[in-house]
Motif scaffolding. Sequence first.
Motif, short mmCIF file in Angstrom:
data_model
loop_
_atom_site.label_atom_id
_atom_site.label_comp_id
_atom_site.label_asym_id
_atom_site.label_seq_id
_atom_site.Cartn_x
_atom_site.Cartn_y
_atom_site.Cartn_z
N VAL A 28 -4.29 3.48 -4.60
CA VAL A 28 -3.18 2.96 -3.79
C VAL A 28 -3.17 3.71 -2.46
N MET A 29 -2.87 3.00 -1.39
CA MET A 29 -2.87 3.63 -0.07
C MET A 29 -1.78 4.67 0.06
N ASP A 30 -1.93 5.53 1.06
CA ASP A 30 -0.91 6.54 1.34
C ASP A 30 0.41 5.89 1.74
N CYS A 31 1.48 6.64 1.52
CA CYS A 31 2.79 6.21 2.00
C CYS A 31 2.73 6.02 3.51
N MET A 32 3.29 4.92 4.01
CA MET A 32 3.24 4.62 5.45
C MET A 32 4.41 5.22 6.21
N ARG A 33 5.32 5.93 5.52
CA ARG A 33 6.45 6.61 6.15
C ARG A 33 7.38 5.62 6.85
N CYS A 34 7.48 4.40 6.34
CA CYS A 34 8.26 3.37 7.01
C CYS A 34 9.75 3.46 6.72
N GLY A 35 10.12 4.09 5.61
CA GLY A 35 11.53 4.24 5.26
C GLY A 35 12.16 3.03 4.61
N LEU A 36 11.39 1.97 4.36
CA LEU A 36 11.96 0.78 3.72
C LEU A 36 12.54 1.09 2.34
N CYS A 37 11.90 2.01 1.63
CA CYS A 37 12.34 2.33 0.27
C CYS A 37 13.73 2.96 0.24
N LEU A 38 14.09 3.70 1.30
CA LEU A 38 15.39 4.35 1.32
C LEU A 38 16.52 3.34 1.28
N GLN A 80 14.89 13.85 -11.59
CA GLN A 80 15.47 13.30 -12.81
C GLN A 80 16.71 12.46 -12.53
N ASN A 81 17.23 12.50 -11.31
CA ASN A 81 18.34 11.63 -10.94
C ASN A 81 17.89 10.21 -10.66
N CYS A 82 16.58 9.99 -10.65
CA CYS A 82 16.03 8.65 -10.40
C CYS A 82 16.41 7.70 -11.52
N ILE A 83 16.84 6.49 -11.17
CA ILE A 83 17.23 5.49 -12.16
C ILE A 83 16.02 4.76 -12.73
N GLN A 84 14.89 4.84 -12.05
CA GLN A 84 13.68 4.12 -12.44
C GLN A 84 13.85 2.61 -12.29
N CYS A 85 14.59 2.22 -11.26
CA CYS A 85 14.81 0.78 -11.03
C CYS A 85 13.58 0.12 -10.42
N ARG A 86 12.70 0.91 -9.81
CA ARG A 86 11.45 0.45 -9.22
C ARG A 86 11.64 -0.44 -8.00
N ALA A 87 12.83 -0.34 -7.39
CA ALA A 87 13.06 -1.09 -6.16
C ALA A 87 12.16 -0.60 -5.04
N CYS A 88 11.82 0.70 -5.07
CA CYS A 88 10.92 1.25 -4.05
C CYS A 88 9.54 0.63 -4.15
N GLU A 89 9.09 0.38 -5.37
CA GLU A 89 7.78 -0.27 -5.57
C GLU A 89 7.78 -1.68 -5.01
N ALA A 90 8.87 -2.40 -5.27
CA ALA A 90 8.94 -3.81 -4.88
C ALA A 90 8.91 -3.98 -3.37
N ILE A 91 9.44 -3.00 -2.63
CA ILE A 91 9.52 -3.11 -1.17
C ILE A 91 8.38 -2.41 -0.47
N CYS A 92 7.65 -1.53 -1.17
CA CYS A 92 6.65 -0.67 -0.54
C CYS A 92 5.46 -1.46 0.01
N PRO A 93 5.21 -1.43 1.32
CA PRO A 93 4.05 -2.16 1.88
C PRO A 93 2.72 -1.56 1.46
N SER A 94 2.74 -0.30 1.00
CA SER A 94 1.51 0.36 0.55
C SER A 94 1.25 0.18 -0.94
#
Length: 424
Positions: A28-38, A80-94
């Motif tokens: 998988v490519m490096d994080c693009m630092r776009c901030g979309l996941c936030l 460990q505070n992560c909910i594991q909703c995987r919303a960051c994966e769904a939006i991540c361009p990388s």
Amino acid sequence: MSDSMFDFIMDDNADLSYQSSGPHVPDVMDCMRCGLCLRQCPTYILTQDEQEGPRQRIRTLNTLVIENKVVAPQALEHLQNCIQCRACEAICPSQMDYSLLFDQAQQQLSANKILSFKAKTGLWLIQHKAVFNVFLPLIKLYVNSGLQKLSRNIGIIKKLGFERVEQLATVKPVLKPIKSKYPVSESRGTVALFAGCISDRFDRTTLEAAITVLNAIGFSVIVPEQQTCCGAMHWHNGQHATAKAMMTKNVNQFAQSTVTAIVYCASGCGSQLTDYQILLEGQDDVTEFHQKLTEISDFVLQNWPASLTLHTTNKHVLVHEPCSHRNVLKNQAAVYQLLAKIPSITINTLADNHLCCGAGGSYMLTHPDSADALRTMKWRHIAHAQGDYVATTNIGCALHLMAAKSNASMVQIIHPITLIANQL
């Protein structure tokens, strides 16, 4: 990898939305630092703290999993505070494979993790479904006899530390086992229904609605008696060996019958079942299991007979998209298309569907403050929309939302397939 890989992207003078800390994940490519996941991350939205966002958690995961180093307790707490909703994966361009790293980290951390008695008991009962069912009459007696109200009033449940679990006791368990066969004459085929660990006793309405609709569109239904939990709870808690044993058992149970499809109703279970092909790669029958696996709304929609019509209703339905359906299965459009077959019904998407409701599997038990804060946000949207129903495909989300006593009477929370069954 070393921390030096982050030096060129961690600039204290840079705008926060462009700071980053993504490790290179294999294939998988490096994080693009776009901030979309936030903007998609529920814990970041609650706290506005970069430490509570995916980018910093990726850095912690890199240290744990890839570099195999010890991380600071504070960093581990944020992870460990992560909910594991995987919303960051769904939006991540990388296409960052966050969940893969997270689960690997949980397995690594589980070796030195001491579970509480409540957690051990809960996971053990999920694994041993037959034993869990023995306690159901006591649970039903507790709810029906007035003991529940008395226990709440005197605070004994809170003192024992079972307040969060007890709050979810909004549904009385069904004591009678679900039948194993539901045949129809002139069948178009037979489908196997996945019931999971608690749905057959605590969400029987949804399973019976699914069977009713499947029969109505011409399919016989079987419910394998020895099926077990999908394995999600154990897997996400790092107990991978136990989880794989349950997964293998399910694959073997469903392989014993020749069926057209393997259908599930709970999207949370479905997201785990879908991963069997990867998690059990190389095992017998897992490929066929994966090929036959389908979500109930999608299967019914694809096999809807042209001659079948539904009764009219002028009700207003708000569709809540669970994280498992939206971010993992990614076929939530089938829910809208299926509900649209009901004449005169009004269907709207619930606002901020990208934001987790706070259920997150066991997250609502382990992180009550964050879970309740997210639930409150969700109920504000529900109240503003003024619908008659909230349709959701995940039992965990439904139980979590219904546990908000002050709001539970505002609208009925229901599975989409139950709405279809009601209009047959």
